[in-house]
Write a protein that holds these residues in place. Structure first.
Motif, PDB file in Angstrom:
ATOM      1  N   ASP A 128       1.347  -1.122  -0.608  1.00  0.00           N
ATOM      2  CA  ASP A 128      -0.302  -0.171  -0.265  1.00  0.00           C
ATOM      3  C   ASP A 128       0.767   1.746   0.041  1.00  0.00           C
ATOM      4  N   THR A 131      -0.495   4.859  -1.923  1.00  0.00           N
ATOM      5  CA  THR A 131      -1.582   5.093  -0.844  1.00  0.00           C
ATOM      6  C   THR A 131      -0.889   5.774  -0.229  1.00  0.00           C
ATOM      7  N   GLN A 132      -0.049   4.855   1.017  1.00  0.00           N
ATOM      8  CA  GLN A 132       0.285   5.823   2.177  1.00  0.00           C
ATOM      9  C   GLN A 132       0.937   6.984   1.499  1.00  0.00           C
ATOM     10  N   TYR A 133       1.848   7.019   0.254  1.00  0.00           N
ATOM     11  CA  TYR A 133       2.256   8.403   0.431  1.00  0.00           C
ATOM     12  C   TYR A 133       1.920   9.338  -0.399  1.00  0.00           C
ATOM     13  N   GLN A 135      -1.232   9.689   0.213  1.00  0.00           N
ATOM     14  CA  GLN A 135      -2.015  10.622   1.151  1.00  0.00           C
ATOM     15  C   GLN A 135      -2.168  11.300   2.093  1.00  0.00           C
ATOM     16  N   ILE A 167       7.005   9.389   5.491  1.00  0.00           N
ATOM     17  CA  ILE A 167       7.028   8.476   4.700  1.00  0.00           C
ATOM     18  C   ILE A 167       7.672   6.862   5.017  1.00  0.00           C
ATOM     19  N   LYS A 169       8.866   6.291   7.699  1.00  0.00           N
ATOM     20  CA  LYS A 169       8.760   5.488   8.838  1.00  0.00           C
ATOM     21  C   LYS A 169       9.789   5.130  10.042  1.00  0.00           C
TER      22      LYS A 169
END
Length: 620
Positions: A128, A131-133, A135, A167, A169
């Motif tokens: 995902d 989608t994560q970056y 968002q 991003i 993390k």
């Protein structure tokens, strides 16, 4: 869980020692703010933690396999890349996992490598990633992924650098002034994000509300010593004051003991017993403690301010528009003695235009701006000070004279004045370009205030200033007897300094709110979302329902590119405004620069209007 340990590090530049023998540690889930005066090495310590620099002595020990991300004050970004390319150009473990998986797909015969790559995708939740970056970029208002970095504003670059850091993390996120160049809305989003996320932070920031609501520990470097406070900003203030009071009590006791021991030493006892030798050895420590004193000098300036007359500054039916975009619409306002106004509003609502009209840089389309004969303006701009090549600190002040007049016919030398602004004699002969960002801002503040204004305009005065200097500046401004106008994203500063707000809503609507920023947020959040009457809402709803207007392909393309063009023009505008700081400009050069500036402002306003038109058309 310990993430890193700093062991007795030191850093010097030539004869200047920033810090020495500094030790501390950072553990999982801590949200630490590092507090110190400007010029004492805050950024140097962050660079050492981020592995961008090495200490002269000591070491930093990191936990094995820890992931660290760093958000610098000025992001290191490639201007040739797009926003999306920048995300994929970072050395991220997730991106490396995705690359290995893509390689494994190309070589399906290597089943073992494919299985390992597949498992890594699961472990790192890399499926995902896109989608994560997207968002995160959307939350940070960076949704035009094809926009070049070179076209971004300072705030957008800061947000992109922040997106990169989030991003990845990281286990530990290191932040250098994360709220600089961000607007109030984005600062409050970031504040809420960090407050709720289980992320370990080590940061330098001057935003005291940010410190209050995000941090759970504060480490202070004060006169070469480190002090740790296990709490937020309020706790830090309380405990620091108690520490200073306790230190003063101990110093007074040491002074009394020192006088007693000094008398004993002067009598030179003949009997050198073991007890007397021990007492002699202790004398040096007593002397050191007795002569300890805090170097808490504060900025001091006795303004030779002219008294304001009954007529200060009045705007009568002032209107200003750029084509169809209305900034001021028959605006009436009269400034009163001792008025302290804050100005807030979204970008493009006319705050800068308003300040330029007040300072007569721009003329209104209609109406009058009447300035009293006794008014002397002082304008602190975001551009700050532009030093000449090889210019020293003392030279900057001497441009205003070797002696500066004070009250009651007294005067002060340029050297003495700089000492009052916390520049010691040695620092006065440093080159301006070698000063830290905060020291430059303090020097610029000095040059604005020594001209003895009685009507002071401050545009983002808190950027790059340390908390100690901010407190001093606030105390100075609280006693400032003239009129004061402040534009700032520092909510704590606004709350403390201003007593009412001029809220720029756009389309010529300016509200006079009787309170500070925190009061305004409570008021604004409690208002209904829509402010139109029911008939207007019904009419607008029917129009949207019946309309089938969409953006054409060319309009979509124009909409995506227009914001970058606006930001590019804003950069040009800032560079041009800096040229006005040159005291050697001739009247002809000033007229030429003013004409160029007006052209850029007109172009910005025209493009902002077009952007609004396309936005409304798209939303319909």
């Amino acid at each position: 869980m310990n993430y890193l340990t700093v062991e007795s590090i030191a850093k010097s530049y030539g004869e200047l020692t920033l810090f020495e023998d500094i030790s501390f540690s950072v553990h999982k889930d801590q949200k630490i703010a590092f507090v110190a005066k400007n010029g004492t090495g805050k950024t140097s310590i962050l660079n050492i933690l981020a592995k961008l620099d090495l200490p002269d002595a000591g070491q930093v020990v990191f936990r094995k396999d820890i992931k660290v991300s760093f958000l610098p004050q000025e992001p290191y970004l490639d201007g040739n890349l797009t926003i999306e390319d920048t995300i994929f150009s970072t050395d991220s473990e997730i991106l490396n996992v995705i690359k290995r998986y893509e390689e494994a797909i190309k070589n399906p015969e290597d089943e073992e490598a494919y299985q390992k790559a597949f498992e890594d995708m699961d472990i790192h939740n890399a499926w995902d990633f896109e989608t994560q970056y997207k968002q995160i970029l959307f939350k940070l208002k960076l949704d035009n992924l094809n926009l070049k970095v070179s076209a971004l504003s300072g705030g957008q670059k800061k947000r992109l650098s922040l997106a990169n850091a989030l991003i990845n993390k990281p286990d530990l996120l290191i932040l250098d002034e994360p709220t600089n160049h961000l607007d109030l809305e984005m600062i409050e989003w970031l504040e809420a994000f960090f407050a709720k996320e289980n992320i370990t932070l080590f940061m330098v920031t001057h935003d005291r509300y940010f410190l209050e609501r995000v941090c759970n520990e504060i480490i202070e470097l004060d006169q070469g010593e480190l002090y740790s406070y296990k709490g937020n900003y309020s706790y830090y203030l309380e405990k620091k004051e108690a520490r200073i009071e306790q230190t003063q009590v101990e110093t007074n006791k040491a002074k009394q003991l020192y006088k007693k021991e000094l008398g004993w030493m002067r009598r030179q006892p003949k009997a050198r017993t073991t007890k007397s030798k021990s007492r002699i050895d202790d004398f040096a420590d007593i002397k050191h403690r007795a002569h300890q004193r805090r170097n808490d000098h504060e900025i001091q300036l006795e303004l030779n301010m002219e008294r304001l007359g009954s007529k200060i500054l009045e705007l009568k039916k002032v209107s200003k528009a750029y084509k169809d975009k209305v900034i001021l619409d028959k605006f009436d306002y009269m400034f009163q003695k001792g008025e302290r106004a804050g100005i807030i509003g979204k970008n493009g609502t006319g705050k800068s235009t308003f300040l330029n009209i007040l300072t007569q840089t721009i003329q209104p389309d209609s109406g009058k701006v009447i300035t009293g004969e006794t008014v002397k303006m002082g304008y602190y701009t975001q551009a700050g000070i532009t030093p000449k090549p090889d210019q020293k600190v003392i030279d900057v002040v001497r441009e205003f004279g070797d002696y500066i007049p004070l009250k009651k016919g007294r005067q002060i030398s340029a050297q003495q004045l700089l000492e009052r602004f916390l520049f010691d004699r040695k620092k006065q002969y440093d080159f301006v370009e070698k000063l830290s960002g905060g020291e430059r801002k303090r020097l610029y503040l000095c040059t604005v205030l020594i001209q003895n204004p009685n009507f002071l305009i401050l545009d983002e005065p808190t950027n790059d200033l340390d908390i100690v200097t901010l407190n001093v500046l606030e105390n100075f401004l609280l006693d400032f007897p003239g009129c004061l106008i402040v534009v700032s994203h520092d909510r704590y500063f606004m709350d403390k300094i201003v007593d009412h707000l001029l809220v720029f809503r756009g389309e010529g609507v300016i509200e006079d709110f009787p309170g500070n920023y925190s009061d305004f947020r409570v008021y604004d959040d409690s208002k209904p979302v829509a402010s139109e009457n029911q008939d207007n809402k019904k009419e607008k709803s029917n129009w949207k329902k019946d309309s089938n207007v969409k953006l054409s392909y060319n309009e979509q393309k124009e909409y995506k590119n227009i914001e970058s063009k606006i930001k590019s023009l804003e950069f040009d505008k800032t560079d041009l405004e800096k040229k006005f700081l040159n005291p050697d400009l001739t009247p002809e050069e000033i007229n030429t620069l003013s004409s160029e500036l007006q052209t850029i402002i007109d172009d910005i306003e025209e493009k902002e209007m077009r952007w609004l038109e396309l936005s409304e058309k798209m939303e319909s």
